[in-house]
Scaffold this motif. Structure first.
Motif, mmCIF file in Angstrom:
data_model
loop_
_atom_site.group_PDB
_atom_site.id
_atom_site.type_symbol
_atom_site.label_atom_id
_atom_site.label_comp_id
_atom_site.label_asym_id
_atom_site.label_seq_id
_atom_site.Cartn_x
_atom_site.Cartn_y
_atom_site.Cartn_z
ATOM 1 N N THR A 175 0.800 -1.113 -0.005
ATOM 2 C CA THR A 175 0.010 -0.204 0.033
ATOM 3 C C THR A 175 1.014 1.364 0.004
ATOM 4 O OG1 THR A 175 -1.835 -1.277 1.245
ATOM 5 C CG2 THR A 175 -1.897 1.130 1.118
ATOM 6 N N VAL A 176 1.926 1.218 0.674
ATOM 7 C CA VAL A 176 2.877 2.595 0.991
ATOM 8 C C VAL A 176 3.564 2.596 -0.405
ATOM 9 C CG1 VAL A 176 4.953 3.318 1.992
ATOM 10 C CG2 VAL A 176 3.051 2.107 3.329
ATOM 11 N N ILE A 177 4.108 1.358 -1.093
ATOM 12 C CA ILE A 177 4.739 1.481 -2.198
ATOM 13 C C ILE A 177 3.957 2.125 -3.517
ATOM 14 C CG2 ILE A 177 6.339 0.039 -3.852
ATOM 15 C CD1 ILE A 177 7.810 0.665 -1.340
ATOM 16 N N HIS A 178 2.605 1.610 -3.748
ATOM 17 C CA HIS A 178 1.889 1.721 -4.637
ATOM 18 C C HIS A 178 1.555 3.616 -4.496
ATOM 19 C CE1 HIS A 178 0.190 -2.367 -5.912
ATOM 20 N NE2 HIS A 178 1.298 -2.374 -5.624
ATOM 21 N N ASP A 179 1.442 4.026 -3.131
ATOM 22 C CA ASP A 179 1.055 5.394 -3.045
ATOM 23 C C ASP A 179 2.156 6.137 -3.420
ATOM 24 O OD1 ASP A 179 -0.904 7.373 -1.672
ATOM 25 O OD2 ASP A 179 1.053 7.841 -0.792
ATOM 26 N N ILE A 180 3.497 5.710 -3.269
ATOM 27 C CA ILE A 180 4.619 6.332 -3.568
ATOM 28 C C ILE A 180 4.921 6.714 -4.930
ATOM 29 C CG2 ILE A 180 7.224 6.359 -3.653
ATOM 30 C CD1 ILE A 180 7.178 4.907 -0.949
ATOM 31 N N CYS A 181 4.223 5.397 -5.891
ATOM 32 C CA CYS A 181 4.656 5.641 -7.216
ATOM 33 C C CYS A 181 3.609 6.433 -7.938
ATOM 34 C CB CYS A 181 4.475 3.964 -7.597
ATOM 35 S SG CYS A 181 5.769 2.845 -7.310
ATOM 36 N N THR A 182 2.614 6.772 -7.206
ATOM 37 C CA THR A 182 1.850 8.035 -7.628
ATOM 38 C C THR A 182 2.466 9.171 -8.016
ATOM 39 O OG1 THR A 182 0.719 8.571 -5.685
ATOM 40 C CG2 THR A 182 -0.397 6.668 -6.757
#
Length: 304
Positions: A234-241
């Motif tokens: 969840t954190v990684i996917h948010d960073i990639c935005t």
């Protein structure tokens, strides 16, 4: 008996003329010096005991890495409920010399790992909205009367959210609040007060430090492995935005550790969002649909 001082030298000593070919000899000497070669690192050690600087740093699948962290805790008899951290190393480069600006974000994790609640202030002058904010756990609710208290540090909270109608009156707080100033980009400006309060009361905040590194905690070690991995993704996917996928992968390196363990390098396969693959599948589907349409048009033209 009189001792006479040696005569002073009235002129400077003549500079020695450099010998011909002296520069060449020095260059030749430097060339003759042995250049230290750096051999490529080996992939996997054969023995259990080895020199780490001769080998590449091993990387692990996320499931195995979390299991290793739990095993380290058992073997070292450390605190079982210690925090799990990730260090994310980013590629901030964009086109030419442009870069992604360092950013901060708040994300709501699927599995909470602490009972702590952040204090959130809600700016609104609508009494009905104020009642909704208080019912959903806002620490402070008010309008322009709060500006003076905030500027004088009489009111201090973790986050500030607002409804759009009051924003023109909050301009004096822009320099004071800086990155915590309500904005749609940070999801702290909007009409859905309960949703904003849930995000900022329960959410995890992370910040880019040293221009390209994010270090944040994501879970507790005693949580099930599936929950730790879900929080991590969840954190990684948010960073990639924060960077378009057209510029290549945003996350260069990902390390996981606990409060008392060493860091373990993770394989990024299966962790990063599969944006490119989805786009390729859509393009393939569109091509197939176009081909089917062309075939139908050809069949219809032939039949006529």
């Amino acid at each position: 008996m009189v001792s006479a001082a040696p005569p002073s030298q009235p002129y400077a000593a003549a500079a020695k003329t450099p010998k011909k070919g002296s520069r060449k000899t020095k260059q030749e000497e430097t060339k003759k010096k042995q250049v230290t070669r750096r051999w490529p690192l080996m992939s996997k050690p054969v023995d259990d005991v080895y020199l780490t600087w001769y080998y590449e740093r091993p990387s692990y699948d996320v499931e195995k890495a979390v299991g290793m962290l739990k095993k380290f805790q058992e073997l070292d008899f450390t605190y079982p409920k210690q925090y799990v951290y990730i260090n994310v190393f980013l590629d901030m480069a964009l086109q030419k010399k442009k870069k992604v600006d360092p950013f901060a974000s708040t994300v709501l994790l699927p599995h909470r790992f602490t009972d702590e609640m952040n204090k959130v202030l809600v700016f609104t002058e609508n009494e009905q909205e104020a009642e909704i904010a208080r019912a959903n756990g806002a620490a402070v609710v008010g309008g322009v009367e709060l500006i003076k208290w905030i500027l004088e540090d009489e009111i201090q909270v973790d986050f500030y959210v607002a409804v759009p109608a009051i924003m023109p009156k909050l301009i004096p707080l822009r320099n004071k609040l800086r990155r915590k100033y309500p904005s749609t980009k940070r999801k702290s400006l909007g009409h859905d007060i309960p949703k904003m309060l849930q995000l900022f009361r329960e959410g995890l905040e992370y910040t880019v430090e040293d221009e390209r590194v994010i270090e944040t905690r994501i879970a507790r070690l005693d949580m099930p492995t599936e929950q730790i991995i879900a929080n991590l993704k969840t954190v990684i996917h948010d960073i990639c935005t924060f960077k378009p996928s057209t510029y290549g992968p945003f996350v260069q390196k990902l390390v996981i550790r606990s409060s008392t363990s060493e860091g373990l390098l993770l394989n990024l396969d299966g962790i990063l969002p599969q944006v490119e693959k989805v786009e390729e599948e859509k393009d393939a589907e569109n091509e197939e649909k176009d081909a089917e349409k062309e075939e139908k048009d050809v069949q219809e033209s032939v039949s006529t």
